[in-house]
Design an enzyme around this catalytic site. Sequence first.
Site, mmCIF file in Angstrom:
data_model
loop_
_atom_site.group_PDB
_atom_site.id
_atom_site.type_symbol
_atom_site.label_atom_id
_atom_site.label_comp_id
_atom_site.label_asym_id
_atom_site.label_seq_id
_atom_site.Cartn_x
_atom_site.Cartn_y
_atom_site.Cartn_z
ATOM 1 N N ALA A 154 7.488 -74.423 -44.631
ATOM 2 C CA ALA A 154 6.606 -73.964 -43.573
ATOM 3 C C ALA A 154 7.210 -74.698 -42.312
ATOM 4 C CB ALA A 154 5.374 -74.566 -43.544
ATOM 5 N N TYR A 155 7.880 -75.769 -42.432
ATOM 6 C CA TYR A 155 8.527 -76.121 -41.276
ATOM 7 C C TYR A 155 9.688 -75.605 -40.766
ATOM 8 C CZ TYR A 155 11.116 -79.590 -38.236
ATOM 9 O OH TYR A 155 11.879 -80.322 -37.349
ATOM 10 N N VAL A 156 10.600 -75.125 -41.833
ATOM 11 C CA VAL A 156 11.741 -74.255 -41.642
ATOM 12 C C VAL A 156 11.670 -72.989 -40.991
ATOM 13 C CG1 VAL A 156 13.543 -72.953 -42.873
ATOM 14 C CG2 VAL A 156 13.398 -75.498 -42.992
ATOM 15 N N SER A 158 9.026 -72.248 -39.236
ATOM 16 C CA SER A 158 8.962 -72.355 -37.609
ATOM 17 C C SER A 158 10.054 -72.582 -37.116
ATOM 18 C CB SER A 158 7.722 -73.612 -37.414
ATOM 19 O OG SER A 158 8.317 -74.722 -37.820
ATOM 20 N N LYS A 159 10.856 -73.287 -37.567
ATOM 21 C CA LYS A 159 12.304 -73.469 -36.841
ATOM 22 C C LYS A 159 13.146 -72.555 -36.860
ATOM 23 C CE LYS A 159 11.388 -77.553 -34.823
ATOM 24 N NZ LYS A 159 11.190 -77.565 -33.837
#
Length: 246
Positions: A154-156, A158-159
Amino acid sequence: MNAVGTRRVALVTGGSGGIGRAAALRLAADGMAVAVHYAGNRAAAEETVAEITEAGGAAIAVAGDIADEDAMAAAFDAVESAFGGIDVVVNTAGIMILAPIATFDLADLDRMHRTNIRGAFVVSQQAARRVRAGGAIINFSTSVVRTQMPNYAAYVASKAAVEGLTLILARELRGRDITVNAVGPGPTATPLFFNGKNEATVDALANAAPLERLGEPADIAETVSFLAGPARWINGQVIYPNGGLA
């Protein structure tokens, strides 16, 4: 010429702690007037401002939710009012929530993407409208876009979105003499990194890079300084300061 003489002016979002604070201090040491942005920790932002001013620099604190276009317009207005314009925007603000895809809380997904994607878009939009010729826009990604570690999906996601909008903005600003790049740090010794990790996990990540240590916020600030200042031929790129991790 601006209100602080010949100094260039930088706005650093998330400048009250971690990599953002290191970037603010480094840009001030490079001779820039710096606006230290914070979302909730006013005291930490004011401490950073005090450190800059006590060293002979010029700095102010500005507040706002980076995903709120009105709040960020007001923050940019405050910087322009104090210093006469904006030359560099460094967008370090973001949040990280880790869990496997199968069990990830979708409310957390929405909250993280609001800050990391919408926030990056809002800051980039304001920067595209206001940064002066000869300036630089620097967004933040992560080296995990390349290392693809479990629990980071999920973080990746977004990035990876931040990387995409950064590279397109560089092309959209053709003819403006403004560089647009992203920085994707590897494991860096900040509170955000240590949160939720046990000692074994931290040690494993520290040893993963050939240099066998975690990055320090100052290591990442060095890259920011380069992109904000002398690196006028680096544009539309993602730089991964990670000690050779990937």
